[in-house]
Design an enzyme around this catalytic site. Structure first.
Site, PDB file in Angstrom:
ATOM      1  N   ASP A  62     -34.005 -32.283  14.877  1.00  0.00           N
ATOM      2  CA  ASP A  62     -33.783 -32.503  13.606  1.00  0.00           C
ATOM      3  C   ASP A  62     -35.034 -33.035  12.944  1.00  0.00           C
ATOM      4  OD1 ASP A  62     -32.567 -32.783  11.022  1.00  0.00           O
ATOM      5  OD2 ASP A  62     -31.856 -35.012  11.604  1.00  0.00           O
ATOM      6  N   ASP A  65     -37.406 -29.578  12.116  1.00  0.00           N
ATOM      7  CA  ASP A  65     -37.345 -28.558  10.968  1.00  0.00           C
ATOM      8  C   ASP A  65     -37.811 -29.033   9.686  1.00  0.00           C
ATOM      9  OD1 ASP A  65     -35.604 -30.708  10.361  1.00  0.00           O
ATOM     10  OD2 ASP A  65     -33.409 -29.546  10.417  1.00  0.00           O
ATOM     11  N   GLY A  66     -37.775 -30.331   9.318  1.00  0.00           N
ATOM     12  CA  GLY A  66     -38.413 -30.662   8.043  1.00  0.00           C
ATOM     13  C   GLY A  66     -40.039 -30.685   8.148  1.00  0.00           C
ATOM     14  N   ARG A  70     -42.381 -28.438   5.689  1.00  0.00           N
ATOM     15  CA  ARG A  70     -43.535 -28.644   4.940  1.00  0.00           C
ATOM     16  C   ARG A  70     -44.842 -28.021   5.554  1.00  0.00           C
ATOM     17  NH1 ARG A  70     -40.456 -33.493   6.344  1.00  0.00           N
ATOM     18  NH2 ARG A  70     -41.928 -33.765   7.673  1.00  0.00           N
ATOM     19  N   THR A  76     -36.323 -24.965   1.741  1.00  0.00           N
ATOM     20  CA  THR A  76     -35.371 -23.955   0.721  1.00  0.00           C
ATOM     21  C   THR A  76     -33.991 -24.825   0.467  1.00  0.00           C
ATOM     22  OG1 THR A  76     -34.382 -22.671   2.975  1.00  0.00           O
ATOM     23  CG2 THR A  76     -36.142 -21.702   1.604  1.00  0.00           C
ATOM     24  N   ASP A  83     -29.367 -28.151   7.408  1.00  0.00           N
ATOM     25  CA  ASP A  83     -29.737 -29.145   8.101  1.00  0.00           C
ATOM     26  C   ASP A  83     -28.720 -30.302   7.828  1.00  0.00           C
ATOM     27  OD1 ASP A  83     -31.501 -31.175   9.357  1.00  0.00           O
ATOM     28  OD2 ASP A  83     -31.843 -32.057   7.197  1.00  0.00           O
ATOM     29  N   ASP A  87     -25.929 -31.775  10.897  1.00  0.00           N
ATOM     30  CA  ASP A  87     -26.084 -33.277  10.936  1.00  0.00           C
ATOM     31  C   ASP A  87     -24.561 -33.847  11.087  1.00  0.00           C
ATOM     32  OD1 ASP A  87     -28.673 -33.458  11.591  1.00  0.00           O
ATOM     33  OD2 ASP A  87     -29.183 -34.153   9.449  1.00  0.00           O
TER      34      ASP A  87
END
Length: 223
Positions: A62, A65-66, A70, A76, A83, A87
């Site tokens: 987790d 992915d962010g 970036r 998107t 995401d 979670d």
């Protein structure tokens, strides 16, 4: 015109399709999170160590992915929803299993799942309805606590990780890892409590956003 410039223009002109979005790097990471989470669910009743490993991998990914979104400019709406839903499904599934092995506290587990799902779903719906590309784009004017939680990546990662660690600790205690589970639970409890408070504030804030949008809509109809 140089070859590199021509190549850049060619890439820029490429059509973005649904398949392109599906194959974005952060979304592929999201799919890996789902696979590892499902493996942990399958192992949950018989193989606690394997469960913790795969559940931990899903949670750990987790953080990436962010970062990938970036770094590669691949943020998107699809990825943001994927995401958040991953979670919530992972955490809720673990809590559901805790309700099975600790049936005396079923009502507490039900309330925790309800708060988690309601606060995040309504928050995401409210943020997207307000035009935000991500449920994490929380302004300080909306909530200083939520702004710190969502915009400071170190805080976000630490809170999410320790919140999951609390549930994993309780799971491990049932399977004989009493001292390990107890230490993990004690260390993670303060952050777990903070996360529940943040969920309540998030729910309240999201409901206010939706109510204010309704007010504006009614005002516009009267004009």
């Amino acid at each position: 015109m140089t070859s590199s410039t021509s190549q850049s223009l060619s890439i820029a002109k490429e059509e973005i399709t649904v398949q392109t979005i599906f194959l974005y790097i952060p979304n592929i990471i999201g799919y890996l999170r789902i696979v590892t989470a499902v493996i942990s669910f399958i192992c949950m009743s018989r193989f606690p160590i394997t469960t913790v490993i795969f559940y931990g991998i899903s949670s750990f990914l987790d953080a990436f992915d962010g970062y990938a979104a970036r770094k590669f400019n691949q943020g998107t709406r699809f990825g943001a929803v994927l995401d958040m839903v991953t979670d919530r499904c992972a955490t809720s599934s673990l809590i559901v299993y805790l309700a099975i092995i600790y049936p005396r506290f079923t009502v507490i587990w039900q309330l925790l799942v309800s708060l988690d799902l309601a606060s995040h779903y309504i928050h995401m719906y409210g943020m997207l309805s307000a035009g935000s590309l991500s449920h994490k784009n929380v302004e300080a004017s909306q909530s200083k606590l939520l702004n710190l939680y969502y915009t400071n990546r170190k805080v976000l990662f630490a809170v999410c990780a320790l919140n999951e660690l609390f549930y994993v600790a309780i799971y491990l205690k049932y399977y004989g890892f009493f001292w390990l589970g107890t230490v993990m639970a004690v260390l993670s409890t303060p952050i777990w409590v903070f996360k529940q408070i943040a969920n309540v504030i998030q729910l309240q804030s999201a409901l206010l956003i939706l109510a204010r949008m309704d007010v504006e809509e009614h005002k516009n109809k009267k004009r």
